[in-house]
Design an enzyme around this catalytic site. Structure first.
Site, short mmCIF file in Angstrom:
data_model
loop_
_atom_site.label_atom_id
_atom_site.label_comp_id
_atom_site.label_asym_id
_atom_site.label_seq_id
_atom_site.Cartn_x
_atom_site.Cartn_y
_atom_site.Cartn_z
N GLY A 71 3.11 39.75 69.49
CA GLY A 71 2.92 40.85 68.57
C GLY A 71 2.07 41.92 69.19
O GLY A 71 1.00 41.64 69.75
N THR A 126 2.75 54.52 64.94
CA THR A 126 1.46 55.08 64.50
C THR A 126 1.56 55.88 63.20
O THR A 126 0.54 56.30 62.66
CB THR A 126 0.88 56.00 65.58
OG1 THR A 126 1.79 57.08 65.82
CG2 THR A 126 0.64 55.23 66.89
N TYR A 133 16.53 44.29 70.33
CA TYR A 133 15.38 44.11 69.45
C TYR A 133 15.08 45.40 68.68
O TYR A 133 14.95 46.47 69.26
CB TYR A 133 14.17 43.72 70.30
CG TYR A 133 12.95 43.30 69.53
CD1 TYR A 133 12.77 41.98 69.14
CD2 TYR A 133 11.95 44.21 69.22
CE1 TYR A 133 11.62 41.58 68.46
CE2 TYR A 133 10.81 43.84 68.54
CZ TYR A 133 10.65 42.52 68.16
OH TYR A 133 9.52 42.14 67.49
N SER A 134 14.98 45.26 67.35
CA SER A 134 14.72 46.44 66.52
C SER A 134 13.88 46.06 65.32
O SER A 134 14.24 45.16 64.54
CB SER A 134 16.05 47.05 66.03
OG SER A 134 15.81 48.07 65.10
N ASN A 135 12.77 46.74 65.14
CA ASN A 135 11.91 46.49 63.99
C ASN A 135 12.59 46.83 62.67
O ASN A 135 12.23 46.29 61.63
CB ASN A 135 10.61 47.30 64.15
CG ASN A 135 9.74 46.76 65.26
OD1 ASN A 135 9.20 45.67 65.17
ND2 ASN A 135 9.63 47.51 66.34
N SER A 184 4.18 41.90 65.58
CA SER A 184 5.50 41.32 65.35
C SER A 184 5.52 39.83 65.10
O SER A 184 6.57 39.27 64.77
CB SER A 184 6.42 41.64 66.53
OG SER A 184 6.83 42.99 66.48
#
Length: 368
Positions: A321, A163, A188-190, A98
């Site tokens: 990260g 993955t 928090y969100s990717n 991250s």
């Protein structure tokens, strides 16, 4: 690709970690060396490495041959701590997870400075029709909300486990099958940064990787940093990476993370990048202030950076990260003059208290 974990309410001391009084009162370099070793013992990482640079003249610097070697390699003020464990070295390439977000946010803010987009633009303006369904609405989400993790969008990696390789649009479509969290609340969100990668491509006609290479990697000469796309192997030199169950996960398809965590880099390059960013080499003062403004996320997050207030009162800025087989943390003073990056070659540190103690050892003045 972890949720940033702040230390604002966590008093940390080396004594809490069971270090001896002699170590806790030692020169900062000695204390930090001891903590790097603990990353492999108490932290249960196969190996760990750290590189710090302090140009303020007040930080930790080793003495004797170690100091001479560090200066000859990286310049005055560089502290090279001994690696702990085996299997990685100082010059290795590794996956930064991250930490990629800081690069993506920098590109977005540069485009805003060029008036090619506005942070108040909606997602719908740039990516029409993409974010829609299950209560999600791109017309109600701004680029600012993506940058600050206040969009409420579901994190697609909660479904893939980080993955399974997916395309950016697949990641978004997976996320929007779930209702959003409360808009305006930090979550928090990717998915947010995958969307920002798509916005960069829509605005510039180039991939986020191409734009970051042109705007950041080339000007700063970050020759060890890359956006590998679908390449599963790491550049040489590199060590091995291990999942928490001990399996070797060195080869990995970076599309498990995309714009939210694809980056491959080195200790030297991360120190250089954060020092340059916070030192004003990549953004004007106005846009750097925007990046460091945490009000939208209620103090938790700026834009691709988050603050941590240490027990001594010093606040450091940076990101962490996590991606399969790698955990990385970079932190720096707000002027970028004192910066530290450490890494372990596994997905997490078994003892979560080691990270805040390591930051305190590096950035807090020595007490007698």
């Amino acid at each position: 690709m972890p949720t940033p974990w702040t230390l604002l309410a966590i008093p940390v001391s080396l004594a809490l970690l069971g270090l001896s009084t002699a170590v806790s009162q030692a020169h900062p370099a000695t204390a930090t060396n001891a903590l790097v070793t603990l990353l492999t013992t108490r932290g249960k990482a196969p190996a760990a490495a750290l590189l710090a640079h302090d140009s303020t003249g007040s930080g930790s610097t080793p003495t004797g041959t170690d100091h001479a070697r560090a200066e000859s390699d990286y310049g005055p003020g560089t502290t090279e701590y001994a690696q702990a464990g085996t299997g990685i070295s100082r010059a290795d390439h590794f996956r930064a997870g991250s930490i990629t977000k800081t690069f993506i946010a920098t590109v977005i803010l540069q485009l805003a400075a060029e008036h090619r987009l506005s942070l108040s633009d909606t997602v719908e303006q740039h990516l029409p029709g993409l974010v829609h369904g299950a209560g999600n609405d791109g017309r109600a989400l701004t680029l600012r909300s993506l940058l600050t993790h206040t969009s409420g969008l579901y994190d697609f990696t909660a479904l893939t486990g980080g993955t399974i390789p997916v395309s950016p649009t697949e990641a978004v479509r997976m996320a929007i099958t779930h209702p959003p969290a409360d808009r305006g609340r930090y979550s928090y969100s990717n998915t947010n940064y995958v969307l920002l990668g798509l916005v960069i491509e829509q605005v510039t006609g180039n991939s986020y990787a191409t734009e970051a290479e042109r705007r950041i990697l080339a000007p700063l000469r970050l020759t060890g940093t890359s956006f590998p796309g679908s390449r599963t192997t790491l550049p040489s030199p590199h060590g091995r990476a291990y999942a928490t169950d001990g399996s070797d996960v060195t080869d990995l398809d970076p599309r498990v993370a995309g714009a939210a965590g694809e980056l491959v880099t080195t200790l030297t390059d991360l120190d250089r990048f954060y020092s340059a960013l916070l030192g004003g080499e990549l953004l004007s003062p106005r846009w750097l202030r925007e990046m460091l403004d945490t009000r939208t996320a209620h103090g938790s997050y700026g834009m691709g950076l988050f603050p941590v207030k240490l027990p001594c009162g010093t606040t450091v800025w940076g990101h962490n990260g996590r991606i399969s087989g790698s955990y990385v943390r970079t932190a720096a003073t707000v002027d970028g003059r004192h910066v530290l990056t450490f890494r372990v070659n596994t997905s997490e540190i078994a003892d979560p208290g080691l990270e805040p103690a390591l930051l305190a050892a590096e950035f807090c003045p020595r007490t007698s």
